[in-house]
Write an enzyme that holds these catalytic residues in place. Structure first.
Site, PDB file in Angstrom:
ATOM      1  N   GLU A 111       0.854  -1.187   0.059  1.00  0.00           N
ATOM      2  CA  GLU A 111      -0.105   0.093  -0.145  1.00  0.00           C
ATOM      3  C   GLU A 111       0.904   1.236   0.017  1.00  0.00           C
ATOM      4  O   GLU A 111       1.188   1.795  -1.115  1.00  0.00           O
ATOM      5  CB  GLU A 111      -0.756  -0.171   1.193  1.00  0.00           C
ATOM      6  CG  GLU A 111      -2.072   1.136   1.364  1.00  0.00           C
ATOM      7  CD  GLU A 111      -3.073   0.697   2.098  1.00  0.00           C
ATOM      8  OE1 GLU A 111      -3.877   1.686   2.285  1.00  0.00           O
ATOM      9  OE2 GLU A 111      -3.164  -0.423   2.782  1.00  0.00           O
ATOM     10  N   GLU A 130      -2.143   0.536  13.680  1.00  0.00           N
ATOM     11  CA  GLU A 130      -3.234   0.561  12.847  1.00  0.00           C
ATOM     12  C   GLU A 130      -4.237   0.407  13.713  1.00  0.00           C
ATOM     13  O   GLU A 130      -5.422   0.855  13.619  1.00  0.00           O
ATOM     14  CB  GLU A 130      -3.144  -0.051  11.697  1.00  0.00           C
ATOM     15  CG  GLU A 130      -4.378   0.238  10.802  1.00  0.00           C
ATOM     16  CD  GLU A 130      -4.290  -0.564   9.279  1.00  0.00           C
ATOM     17  OE1 GLU A 130      -4.818  -0.183   8.319  1.00  0.00           O
ATOM     18  OE2 GLU A 130      -3.458  -1.333   9.180  1.00  0.00           O
TER      19      GLU A 130
END
Length: 891
Positions: free
Chosen positions: A472, A743
């Site tokens: 990502e 996260e």
């Protein structure tokens, strides 16, 4: 120091700046004085061509009666390309003192006009080398140089990423140059001083060229060739001789091409280097390149070229392995002791053909084995094939990894564990200047601050990425806007966000929509979620507040306005935003089962951010003197706020959605007033207390939660929330060994198992936005928004109510070092302050009385530099001029 001095003179935030195309640079400086209450009264600024002893003045401002020392715009003769200028400043203060001239600093212009480029974009001939081939391209040429040489500069860029060698030595300093921009609209070039690398006579120059972000694997689903299908390089070398003559060497069809030892290099997947294929001396004049292929030119635009804007990415620290682990599965693993971003530099003595394999990961699984599930398709693997014959050293050229653990395979003699001194972790990120420090009496909170800083370093590698390890690593706008104020405490991020916001403006849709990621490289429909697109308003305003940068604010104003206009055009009600796709309170813990989106209604979040961005556009218009637009957006704000209250707040003052995020947003964005505000704050506090001091917020609500509690009289609850160690909390990951921000609050669960592999980064800075509150509320170091750039400080620490006994924050503000440090012990509270010259501070000493306070042992009325002392319901309010202070009072 008692005399008046000028220091830290910068041009566009930089000292000794090589390679700018800014035609009217702005100069800033700091005033130094040991005398309290020093304020600049006037300045004089001179700019001259270098090496003339300030005789060839390009600009002399004369004495200017003004206290401003930030962003003074150049007002002299037009700057010329490829010219070095020096500048210096002197000041006068309010005490009638005159400083000496400052030390001189310099800036050097690059190519100010696209027509000055003689170089052409080159790439290997497609007939000889397949443009889609994996090996890194090598391009070279030779040239003769006369002697003596006065100066030599290389200006270079790439459709891809590059390194440059001159006469066998690397001369390009940045990593992954030219960086990642919206390549179709803007591409950076870099400037290098190569005067000392040239030789009289024959010289050789070489370029290594890899895919990078331009055409490599980036984004989801194995996508490639996002910006183009062919790599290309652009280089122009200017040599100036002492007799004034010039010579230009540029990329053109005469260059030659080959491939070499870098057989494969991808950002996500790593690099393969076969040292047996090295071509010794390939960038030197005497190298035999008769077997090399021809190159061809390709038609890429020149008008998109801009000189380097961002801080370059560099190796900033070396981390040594702390231990060697033999896992239960028998894997040989190095523990670096820190989750970091960069690369491993390895050294080895091995027979020719020996393959050493390094795989990188962030954590070990609950059994202690090497874990790569959260990398998804990213391989993060480096392969080195030895050439043999002695000690060899290697680090990847065009790939970086996010990791704490490194699995080693094939290292000679590793059965007993490889020697740790043969491995070094090179930390790489945009080389921002560190500016802030925070510490307090709680060691775990101090670790949290370190984790925040490491998370910023790992994810600020040219763009503000969401994560640095999996497939990502994109510039998500939502993550950036929630963290931007914290980022500006830890580092000087002005050039970093200047470059990124210009890409955001470039990629903004014609209708004003803002892509989810910047640079924009997802599908065309991936744009305009609330709290993500609002980065277009929040980030420029934050840069204005913390750096006083009105030029950048003006540059971004049309983008800010277009974003609000886009929202207004959505749906049938122009004062609410209740249409379109939104990420909502992403990863909120009150989400439904198997959902990533929290329970707070998405239209409530969208309408709240609609109001907030509208307020920022109104305020920006007022700052810039756009009176008509300030009125237009002020009227729009009134209507949006009224619509929000009608839709989401009951007549009795209850917010329609009983979530921590809904209440935090309504309070933060000023959408509740009077008794309704008091009720909302009380009910938010009760939510947190009744949840045993745990949060339920996601990406949208978390950044504001503690700040809102502290600002509305519930600081004790905010501190207990901070200090919570059980899941979910900021400190829970630290109990699990975290060295960066996660996260997910439960990225590693209490039993050691993991959250889903699908989306479980252990270096994801968004929740690190709590850092802003640590600086501003706990330590109390803040600014007055009416005097941006910390011209007027607001210092009002909220003490820890017994939970914390000390806190300290320091910040290298644009005016100089500011510090707020307090401690409570033995029945006494002490607040120590450092206020930079040419600023003042409004100080609140909470919970005390005028007659109780002493400053350095003196009564307040006798303290030099202290004025406007008054008793308030909250404590003692005073104003202090520049200098060092120590206030004490009974606790």
């Amino acid at each position: 120091m008692t005399e008046l001095q000028v220091a830290q003179i910068t041009a566009e935030y930089r000292r000794n700046w090589l390679g700018t195309d800014v035609r009217k640079p702005r100069f800033s400086w700091q005033v130094k004085s040991g005398r309290r209450g020093t304020m600049q009264a006037a300045y004089r600024l001179q700019v001259a061509v270098a090496d003339t002893g300030f005789t060839d003045l390009q600009w002399d401002s004369g004495r200017v009666e003004h206290a401003g020392s930030l962003h003074v715009e150049y007002g002299g003769r037009p700057l010329q390309s490829r010219t070095r200028y020096v500048y210096r400043v002197k000041v006068w203060d309010g005490f009638g003192r005159e400083s000496a001239w400052s030390d001189e600093e310099w800036l050097e212009t690059a190519l100010l006009d696209a027509g000055e480029w003689q170089a052409r974009w080159i790439t290997p001939s497609a007939e000889a080398i397949d443009p889609a081939s994996e090996p890194v391209f090598m391009l070279r040429t030779t040239f003769k140089a006369d002697s003596p040489i006065r100066s030599a500069r290389i200006y270079a860029s790439a459709a891809g990423v590059y390194e440059i060698e001159l006469n066998g030595c690397r001369v390009s300093d940045p990593f992954m140059a030219p960086g990642w921009t919206s390549y179709h609209k803007r591409i950076q070039y870099q400037t290098y001083d190569v005067t000392g690398a040239l030789r009289a006579g024959d010289n050789g120059i070489g370029i290594m060229l890899a895919d990078g972000w331009y055409k490599g694997n980036i984004g989801f689903g194995g996508r490639r060739n996002v910006y183009g299908e062919r790599r290309a390089a652009l280089l122009q070398l200017h040599i100036v001789y002492t007799d004034g003559t010039e010579q230009i060497v540029a990329t053109d069809p005469s260059w030659k091409a080959s491939t070499g030892p870098i057989r494969y290099s991808e950002i996500y997947h790593g690099e393969t280097y076969d040292a047996q294929l090295e071509q010794q001396g390939w960038s030197e004049a005497g190298f035999n390149d008769c077997a090399w292929a021809a190159v061809e030119t390709i038609d890429l635009p020149m008008f998109t070229l801009v000189a380097q804007e961002n801080w370059p990415s560099r190796v900033t620290e070396i981390v040594k392995p702390v231990s060697y682990i033999r896992t239960p599965a028998g894997e040989a693993v190095l523990d670096m002791g820190q989750n970091m971003v960069g690369r491993i530099r390895l050294s080895a003595e091995a027979p020719a053909g020996t393959e050493i394999r390094l795989q990188h990961a962030e954590v070990l699984d609950q059994n202690g084995n090497f874990y790569t599930g959260n990398l998804r398709s990213a391989k993060q693997t480096v392969n080195y094939i030895a050439k043999g014959g002695g000690l060899e050293t290697y680090a990847p050229h065009f790939s970086f990894q996010g990791f704490r653990y490194v699995k080693i395979e094939g290292y000679p003699g590793q059965e007993n564990g490889p020697p740790l001194d043969r491995f070094a972790g090179e930390v790489i990120h945009s080389d921002m200047e560190p500016t802030g420090e925070f510490e307090c009496s709680n060691s775990m909170v101090n670790q949290l601050q370190r984790n925040i800083v490491w998370g910023q370093r790992g994810n600020f590698l040219d763009v503000p990425t969401d994560c640095p390890q999996r497939d990502e690593r994109l510039g998500w706008t939502g993550d950036a806007q929630v963290f931007v104020r914290t980022a500006a405490f830890n580092y000087n991020v002005a050039p970093f966000f200047t470059k990124w916001m210009r890409d955001m403006k470039a990629d903004q849709l014609p209708n004003g929509g803002v892509p989810y990621v910047i640079p924009h490289m997802l599908e065309e429909t991936a744009h305009s979620s609330a709290a993500w697109g609002d980065a277009a308003a929040i980030c420029p305003w934050t840069m204005y507040l913390v750096y006083g940068d009105t030029r950048l604010l003006a540059e971004q104003f049309d983008s800010m306005k277009a974003w609000v206009d886009y929202i207004r055009s959505q749906g049938e009600d122009e004062y609410l935003w209740n249409t379109g796709f939104h990420y909502g309170d992403w990863l909120g813990l009150d989400a439904k089962e198997n959902s990533y989106i929290g329970a707070t209604p998405k239209d409530l979040i969208a309408s709240a951010f609609y109001a907030y961005s509208t307020r920022l556009v109104k305020d920006a218009a007022a700052v810039l003197g756009y009176t008509g637009e300030a009125q237009i957006y002020g009227e729009l704000l009134d209507r949006v706020e009224q619509a929000f209250r009608h839709e989401f707040i009951t007549p009795a003052g209850r917010i329609a959605a009983p979530t921590q995020t809904a209440y935090a947003l309504a309070l933060k964005f000023g959408l509740v007033e009077g008794t309704a505000k008091e009720r909302a704050a009380r009910e938010l506090n009760e939510m947190v207390v009744q949840n045993d001091y745990h949060l339920t917020t996601g990406f949208v609500g978390t950044p504001y939660l503690c700040r809102v509690l502290s600002d509305n009289g519930y600081h004790h609850t905010a501190v207990k929330l901070l200090l919570q160690q059980s899941y979910p909390s900021w400190l829970y990951p630290i109990t699990k060994g975290a060295t960066t921000i996660w996260e997910h609050w439960d990225g590693i669960k209490p039993d050691g198992s993991f959250w889903s592999d699908d989306m479980n980064s252990y270096n994801h800075y968004a929740y690190g936005a709590i850092g802003e509150w640590l600086y501003r509320s706990v330590a109390g170091l803040d600014l007055d928004e009416s005097a941006p750039g910390y011209k007027r400080l607001r210092i009002a620490p909220q003490f820890g109510a017994g939970e914390l006994t000390s806190a300290r924050a320091s910040l290298a503000t644009p005016y100089g070092q500011a510090e707020s440090s307090w401690r409570s012990e033995a029945g006494e509270t002490t607040l120590s302050l450092q206020i930079p010259a040419n600023t003042i501070a409004d100080v609140l000493l909470r919970g005390t009385w005028l007659e109780q306070v002493r400053e350095s042992g003196n009564r307040l009325e006798d303290a030099e530099g202290v004025s406007r002392c008054q008793q308030t319901a909250d404590g003692v309010q005073l104003t202090a001029g520049s200098g060092s202070y120590e206030f004490t009072w009974p606790s």
